[in-house]
Each structure stands twice: as structure tokens, then as C-alpha cells.
Design a protein around this motif. Structure first.
Motif, PDB file in Angstrom:
ATOM      1  N   TYR A 218      15.383  13.347 -19.943  1.00 58.58           N
ATOM      2  CA  TYR A 218      16.439  14.363 -19.922  1.00 58.58           C
ATOM      3  C   TYR A 218      16.602  15.020 -18.555  1.00 58.58           C
ATOM      4  N   TYR A 219      15.564  14.975 -17.741  1.00 62.96           N
ATOM      5  CA  TYR A 219      15.671  15.585 -16.419  1.00 62.96           C
ATOM      6  C   TYR A 219      16.585  14.788 -15.483  1.00 62.96           C
ATOM      7  N   THR A 220      16.957  13.568 -15.899  1.00 55.45           N
ATOM      8  CA  THR A 220      17.879  12.762 -15.099  1.00 55.45           C
ATOM      9  C   THR A 220      19.309  12.818 -15.627  1.00 55.45           C
ATOM     10  N   ARG A 221      19.530  13.526 -16.710  1.00 53.94           N
ATOM     11  CA  ARG A 221      20.825  13.513 -17.371  1.00 53.94           C
ATOM     12  C   ARG A 221      21.941  14.123 -16.526  1.00 53.94           C
ATOM     13  N   GLY A 222      21.587  14.986 -15.579  1.00 53.54           N
ATOM     14  CA  GLY A 222      22.606  15.581 -14.726  1.00 53.54           C
ATOM     15  C   GLY A 222      23.205  14.596 -13.746  1.00 53.54           C
ATOM     16  N   ASP A 223      22.604  13.402 -13.644  1.00 52.85           N
ATOM     17  CA  ASP A 223      23.088  12.344 -12.764  1.00 52.85           C
ATOM     18  C   ASP A 223      23.078  12.786 -11.306  1.00 52.85           C
ATOM     19  N   TYR A 224      24.156  13.407 -10.874  1.00 49.10           N
ATOM     20  CA  TYR A 224      24.277  13.864  -9.486  1.00 49.10           C
ATOM     21  C   TYR A 224      23.614  15.221  -9.266  1.00 49.10           C
ATOM     22  N   LEU A 225      23.121  15.849 -10.339  1.00 52.70           N
ATOM     23  CA  LEU A 225      22.372  17.108 -10.212  1.00 52.70           C
ATOM     24  C   LEU A 225      20.886  16.806 -10.079  1.00 52.70           C
ATOM     25  N   PRO A 226      20.192  17.453  -9.159  1.00 53.12           N
ATOM     26  CA  PRO A 226      18.730  17.269  -9.080  1.00 53.12           C
ATOM     27  C   PRO A 226      18.065  17.751 -10.370  1.00 53.12           C
ATOM     28  N   GLY A 227      16.959  17.132 -10.718  1.00 55.36           N
ATOM     29  CA  GLY A 227      16.244  17.531 -11.925  1.00 55.36           C
ATOM     30  C   GLY A 227      14.765  17.247 -11.795  1.00 55.36           C
ATOM     31  N   LEU A 228      13.972  17.883 -12.636  1.00 59.50           N
ATOM     32  CA  LEU A 228      12.540  17.617 -12.674  1.00 59.50           C
ATOM     33  C   LEU A 228      12.000  17.897 -14.066  1.00 59.50           C
TER      34      LEU A 228
END
Length: 248
Positions: A218-228
Motif C-alpha cells: 500500500y505504500y506504493t499505491r500513490g505511484d508518483y507520490l513518495p511512500g514508506l
């Protein structure tokens, strides 16, 4: 919970912080004072006791409608709240009572709202899922509604040139909502001061993530948004991560 699913949950808890579109993660060490540790414990203990009392009231039919507790999720609320300021705005899920307590709403007002009494924080008109206060915009009964609302709050902050952040909380069961991807796109397009927090408790009511989502990272779901992704079982880890996100 099946043995296979329990084993997978344990492996996720033992993972180090995983990054998406970030070159470096938050610090791996922090200084936790005795005073801070006791304060964290006191607030978490208070949340758990509120949940026990609410469950008892619900079983005695003093609380009508649905009741969604946040047992086991207290550390998220304490760690994040310790990193943000009272002027930062939070938009939560229907498990809102823990956030309400962390944001300073009294036990009496929370239980009063649970029971639909005028002593509640919303005069008994919101109930268990809709608790509001200054700079806390719900408690939302609609699945995933916190994300577009929090994005709108972030837009207002940038428009009014405020230095605060908007924090939107949602569960992994809401992560497949189409409105999330629209909101993420707007947040990135306009560089809004928004933080999106996915609380993955591995069950959306009775459905495991693998049954409903092709991608459970789920931390990658933003695609172009950074996540962790971070282990949320300890308040200091959430505290460090939230500070780092705000700094970014």
C-alpha cells in the motif's frame, strides 16, 4: 486468523522501513525519554480503556448502531499525534475515538458521543463514527472518504499560505477506492501539504488484503507520490517517520 496469514503478518512486522520513490528513509535510532515513554503509555492505555468501556456499553445496548473499536492500533495514534501540531488538521476513519482522545477530547465527551448524549463532543448527534473538534474533521462513515476530504483541506492550506499539514487516515480495506487515486493525482499535481496514512491491520472486517487487492504494497499505491512502510507497533517509530515526512 489462519497460521499462514499470522506468519505473513509477523514477517511484515519484522521488516525494516520500505521506501517508494525515496532515496533515504527516516533515522533508525532515536532518544526516548522516560517522561515521553510514560506519556505515550498513558494515552495508549486510556484509548484501550475507552474501547473496553464502549464495548460494555454496546453490549448493554446503551450504544446504538455500529461500533468500531481501535484495539491494537493505539500506537499509530500516539506516535503520529506526538509529531504533528494541534494546528495540523486530521481527517480520520470511523475508528475515530482513539484519534479524538489523542487530540485532547475528554473521556466523558467521547463516551457521551458514543451513547448519543448531549454531553458528547458533538452533542450526541455524531455517534461513534462522527466525532469532530477543532482541527479534527471526523470520523467519516463512508469508506475512504477521508482521503479526498483531507486533500481539499491541504488545498485550502496552500491557498491560504499556511505552514501546516493535512493528515488523512484510511484503512487498507479502503485503499482500492477510485477517489483515492484522483486525490493522489491532485495532491501531486499541486504539491499539496498532505500526508496519507494507511493503517493496515490485515483485515477489512473479514477480508484479507490478498482477497481484495492485486497489490498489497500500500505504500506504493500513490505511484508518483513518495511512500514508506513502517512497523507501527511502537510510537517512537511513527514519531520519527512523521517528523521526517513533514520535513520532506
Amino acid at each position: 486468523m489462519s497460521a499462514i496469514h499470522r506468519n505473513k503478518c509477523w514477517k511484515l512486522f519484522k521488516r525494516r522501513c520500505l521506501l517508494h520513490k525515496l532515496e533515504c528513509g527516516p533515522p533508525t535510532n532515536t532518544l526516548l525519554t522516560r517522561t515521553d515513554a510514560l506519556n505515550y503509555y498513558k494515552v495508549m492505555f486510556g484509548m484501550r480503556e475507552i474501547g473496553y468501556e464502549a464495548q460494555s456499553l454496546y453490549e448493554d445496548r446503551h450504544i446504538r448502531g455500529m461500533l468500531h473499536l481501535c484495539e491494537g492500533m493505539e500506537a499509530v495514534r500516539v506516535g503520529v499525534e506526538a509529531a504533528i501540531t494541534p494546528q495540523d488538521i486530521l481527517v480520520g476513519t470511523y475508528r475515530i475515538h482513539g484519534w479524538a482522545y489523542a487530540r485532547g477530547i475528554s473521556v466523558e465527551k467521547i463516551l457521551g458521543e458514543f451513547a448519543g448524549r448531549s454531553s458528547g463532543c458533538c452533542k450526541g448527534k455524531g455517534g461513534a463514527m462522527h466525532m469532530y473538534s477543532e482541527n479534527m474533521y471526523g470520523g467519516n462513515g463512508l469508506i475512504g472518504a477521508s482521503v479526498p476530504l483531507g486533500t481539499g483541506v491541504g488545498f485550502a492550506m496552500k491557498y491560504n499560505e499556511k505552514s501546516n499539514v493535512s493528515l488523512s487516515v484510511f484503512g487498507e480495506g479502503a485503499a482500492n477506492q477510485g477517489q483515492h487515486f484522483e486525490a493522489f493525482n491532485m495532491a501531486k499535481l499541486w504539491n499539496l501539504p498532505c500526508i496519507y496514512l494507511c493503517e493496515n491491520n490485515f483485515y477489512s472486517v473479514s477480508t484479507t488484503p490478498e482477497m481484495a487487492a492485486a497489490c498489497t504494497d500500500y505504500y506504493t499505491r500513490g505511484d508518483y507520490l513518495p511512500g514508506l512502510q513502517v512497523n507501527c507497533n511502537t510510537p517512537p517509530s511513527l514519531n520519527i517517520v512523521t517528523y521526517r515526512i513533514i520535513w520532506w
